[in-house]
Design a protein around this motif. Structure first.
Motif, PDB file in Angstrom:
ATOM      1  N   GLY A 145       0.816  -1.199   0.000  1.00 28.42           N
ATOM      2  CA  GLY A 145       0.000   0.000   0.000  1.00 28.42           C
ATOM      3  C   GLY A 145       0.853   1.253   0.000  1.00 28.42           C
ATOM      4  N   THR A 201       1.659   3.459  -2.145  1.00 30.70           N
ATOM      5  CA  THR A 201       1.420   4.580  -3.051  1.00 30.70           C
ATOM      6  C   THR A 201       0.750   5.753  -2.353  1.00 30.70           C
ATOM      7  N   ILE A 220       6.985  -1.670  -3.963  1.00 28.64           N
ATOM      8  CA  ILE A 220       5.697  -1.173  -3.489  1.00 28.64           C
ATOM      9  C   ILE A 220       4.585  -2.035  -4.076  1.00 28.64           C
ATOM     10  N   CYS A 270       0.868  -2.508  -4.969  1.00 29.75           N
ATOM     11  CA  CYS A 270      -0.239  -1.596  -5.230  1.00 29.75           C
ATOM     12  C   CYS A 270      -1.321  -2.314  -6.032  1.00 29.75           C
ATOM     13  N   ARG A 271      -2.518  -1.752  -6.012  1.00 30.86           N
ATOM     14  CA  ARG A 271      -3.649  -2.389  -6.687  1.00 30.86           C
ATOM     15  C   ARG A 271      -3.554  -2.261  -8.202  1.00 30.86           C
ATOM     16  N   ALA A 278      -0.479   3.744 -11.074  1.00 27.98           N
ATOM     17  CA  ALA A 278       0.406   4.338 -10.068  1.00 27.98           C
ATOM     18  C   ALA A 278       1.649   4.956 -10.696  1.00 27.98           C
ATOM     19  N   GLY A 327      -3.999   4.602  -5.693  1.00 29.34           N
ATOM     20  CA  GLY A 327      -2.807   5.331  -5.300  1.00 29.34           C
ATOM     21  C   GLY A 327      -1.976   5.732  -6.513  1.00 29.34           C
ATOM     22  N   LEU A 383       7.328  -0.950  -8.639  1.00 24.30           N
ATOM     23  CA  LEU A 383       5.922  -1.217  -8.332  1.00 24.30           C
ATOM     24  C   LEU A 383       5.569  -2.650  -8.698  1.00 24.30           C
ATOM     25  N   ASP A 403       1.971  -5.135  -8.918  1.00 29.33           N
ATOM     26  CA  ASP A 403       0.554  -5.414  -8.689  1.00 29.33           C
ATOM     27  C   ASP A 403       0.407  -6.546  -7.676  1.00 29.33           C
ATOM     28  N   TYR A 438      -1.098   0.090   3.960  1.00 38.22           N
ATOM     29  CA  TYR A 438      -2.325   0.182   3.168  1.00 38.22           C
ATOM     30  C   TYR A 438      -3.353   0.985   3.958  1.00 38.22           C
TER      31      TYR A 438
END
Length: 218
Positions: free
Chosen positions: A27, A29, A56, A58-59, A64, A75, A90, A92, A124
């Protein structure tokens, strides 16, 4: 054979003995992740310890990393941030909810991000059930995947007096409950864990507090 041995020996000697730490920001971002990632020392083969490598989770890594923020629902760090911080990458992940995956390349995130992790920082946001699901997913997968038996989990949450200003549409009792659930999950399942509380509008101090815990591993 002697020549080959000498060549291999010389190669081993020029490679640094340590490469810093592999740090995962789940989380990352958000504002805390952005500030923390930029303060970690860049990965560098030429330095004594090699610096840090930051992943990182991230979704949606595509959004991002976009030059301009495309959606407030996800984010964002931006291309310029990543260019300025080459030690940050980054990845996913599913965020703990396999029914609401928005990233394009989330399969295999566990091996890519967690297998070599030395530190896993839980940053997050949100206070829906998704927060607890993300924590459970991260803890469960780290137990199976992380190779470093002394890997450290760090949870980060606001101090109680700041909770009223964070996610104001969520009931205070729910916010407290979900923070407690995440902290207890980490403390009871991870051998090395630290739960930190941070204050709003004190980003420099917050990052220093997190970095102090991380630096104890060096």
């Amino acid at each position: 054979r002697c020549i080959l041995f000498l060549l291999l020996s010389s190669v081993v000697q020029v490679v640094p003995a340590a490469y810093g730490l592999n740090i995962v920001l789940a989380g990352g971002t958000g504002s805390v992740g952005r500030a923390l990632a930029s303060r970690l020392s860049p990965f560098d083969y030429s330095s004594a310890d090699g610096g840090d490598r930051v992943t990182i989770l991230c979704r949606n890594a595509f959004l991002a990393a976009a030059p301009i923020r495309a959606s407030s629902q996800f984010g964002w760090l931006g291309k310029s941030f990543l260019d300025e911080n080459p030690h940050v990458s980054l990845r996913d992940w599913d965020g703990g909810d396999l029914l609401d995956i928005v990233g394009q390349d989330w399969v295999g995130w566990q091996q890519d991000a967690l297998s070599q992790a030395d530190v896993i920082v839980h940053v997050y946001g949100g206070y829906t059930e998704q927060k607890v699901m993300a924590c459970e997913r991260l803890v469960r997968e780290s137990i199976v995947t992380v190779k470093n038996s002394k890997a450290l989990h760090i949870t980060v949450a606001p101090v109680e007096q700041d909770l009223a200003f964070v996610s104001p549409n969520c009931a205070m009792s729910l916010k407290k409950k979900r923070i407690q659930q995440c902290e207890e999950m980490v403390l009871s399942n991870c051998q090395f864990a630290k739960c930190l509380k941070i204050e709003a509008n004190r980003m420099e101090q917050n990052c220093n507090d997190i970095l102090k815990v991380i630096d104890e591993l060096r």
